[in-house]
Design a protein around this motif. Structure first.
Motif, PDB file in Angstrom:
ATOM      1  N   THR A  86      30.570  20.734  11.402  1.00  0.00           N
ATOM      2  CA  THR A  86      31.890  20.104  11.539  1.00  0.00           C
ATOM      3  C   THR A  86      31.842  18.690  10.955  1.00  0.00           C
ATOM      4  O   THR A  86      30.772  18.094  10.798  1.00  0.00           O
ATOM      5  N   ARG A  88      32.749  16.006  12.382  1.00  0.00           N
ATOM      6  CA  ARG A  88      32.185  15.067  13.349  1.00  0.00           C
ATOM      7  C   ARG A  88      30.657  15.102  13.331  1.00  0.00           C
ATOM      8  O   ARG A  88      29.996  14.064  13.315  1.00  0.00           O
ATOM      9  N   GLU A 119      38.370  16.195  12.422  1.00  0.00           N
ATOM     10  CA  GLU A 119      37.108  16.105  13.150  1.00  0.00           C
ATOM     11  C   GLU A 119      36.410  17.430  13.422  1.00  0.00           C
ATOM     12  O   GLU A 119      35.207  17.539  13.287  1.00  0.00           O
ATOM     13  N   GLN A 120      37.189  18.456  13.810  1.00  0.00           N
ATOM     14  CA  GLN A 120      36.565  19.728  14.197  1.00  0.00           C
ATOM     15  C   GLN A 120      36.549  20.754  13.066  1.00  0.00           C
ATOM     16  O   GLN A 120      36.089  21.887  13.262  1.00  0.00           O
ATOM     17  N   ARG A 121      37.029  20.381  11.890  1.00  0.00           N
ATOM     18  CA  ARG A 121      37.003  21.312  10.752  1.00  0.00           C
ATOM     19  C   ARG A 121      35.583  21.439  10.217  1.00  0.00           C
ATOM     20  O   ARG A 121      34.788  20.515  10.290  1.00  0.00           O
ATOM     21  N   ARG A 122      35.274  22.619   9.620  1.00  0.00           N
ATOM     22  CA  ARG A 122      33.994  22.731   8.919  1.00  0.00           C
ATOM     23  C   ARG A 122      34.100  21.869   7.669  1.00  0.00           C
ATOM     24  O   ARG A 122      35.078  21.997   6.899  1.00  0.00           O
TER      25      ARG A 122
END
Ligand SMILES: Nc1ncnc2c1ncn2[C@@H]1O[C@H](COP(=O)(O)OP(=O)(O)OP(=O)(O)O)[C@@H](O)[C@H]1O
Length: 240
Positions: A86, A88, A119-122
């Motif tokens: 991710t 992040r 933030e949480q996307r690959r």
């Protein structure tokens, strides 16, 4: 606090380069394709072995310096994200030299590069410009004293270019030294405190932007006739 090259040479790529970077300043490296900009940046980051001369950090040889990774943040040209993690997690990797995953610097870097929504996307699913911002955020999360970035504006849209320059200015204001390779001479003239001009591996100017990037020098080094338009700080470069 200084990062300096003393008589650095490397094959045909760099010829006797001597320069000292100053904290609190944005220094731009400009020059035509193949002039040696990336090579000099990598040498100053301690990532490129040189034939002769020396790179020093606070007067000590950078080669083998225990704090190199903590103190110098390096962003390569057109980097690619190789890890399936991710956004992040990738930014948190910037904390590796500190052996922590400190929240505040990671949060600050994510906010500075306008990445909260991702933030949480690959990371690999982002566009090229978005990935470039993530990789720069990783550098900033490490809170290096020196930020060395190779063409950080190249993949960014105009709004993010200005935001990034603004962020580098804030970093310099905090006392960090910033060194960026820039092809956009107007960006260098308007936003750098100082410009190094390289030509065929030689340092041909190390001066304030107006002097380093005079139309005479642009003619000599880039081989094009130009004129500067507009007022100081908002210059545009036009062909003459
Ligand atoms: N690994 C290498 N081995 C030998 N020569 C190299 C290597 N990498 C780059 N060069 C050469 O060194 C010179 C300087 O390359 P460098 O990448 O530093 O230039 P640059 O100014 O950053 O160019 P550009 O604007 O095209 O990115 C070029 O002639 C290039 O072909």
């Amino acid at each position: 606090m200084t990062l300096a090259a003393n008589n650095v040479s490397l094959g045909e790529r760099l010829h006797n380069i001597t320069c000292a970077l100053r904290p609190g300043e944005i220094t731009a490296i400009c020059g035509p394709n193949g002039a040696g900009k990336s090579s000099l940046l990598q040498a100053l980051a301690g990532l490129l072995p040189i034939d002769s001369g020396e790179v020093t950090l606070d007067g000590e040889p950078l080669a083998g310096h225990a704090q190199r990774a903590k103190r110098i943040g390096y962003l390569p040209q057109a980097p690619e994200i190789a890890w399936d993690v991710t956004v992040r997690s990738l930014v948190e990797l910037g904390r590796i030299p500190h052996r922590d995953a400190a929240g505040a610097p990671v949060e600050a870097a994510i906010a500075a590069l306008d990445l909260n929504a991702f933030e949480q996307r690959r990371a690999q699913t982002l566009s090229g410009g978005e990935q470039a911002r993530v990789l720069l955020a990783r550098v900033l999360a490490g809170e290096p004293e020196w930020i060395l970035a190779d063409e950080p504006l190249a993949a960014l849209d105009l709004a993010h270019q200005y935001a990034l320059i603004g962020h580098l200015r804030v970093s310099a204001g905090e006392g960090r030294g910033v060194l960026v390779v820039l092809h956009d001479l107007a960006m260098a003239r308007n936003h750098a405190d100082r410009v190094l001009v390289l030509d065929q591996g030689r340092l041909v100017a190390d001066a304030a932007p107006s002097e380093a990037l005079s139309v005479e020098r642009i003619g000599e080094v880039w081989g094009v006739g130009t004129e500067w338009l507009g007022e100081e700080g908002k210059r545009a470069l036009a062909s003459a």
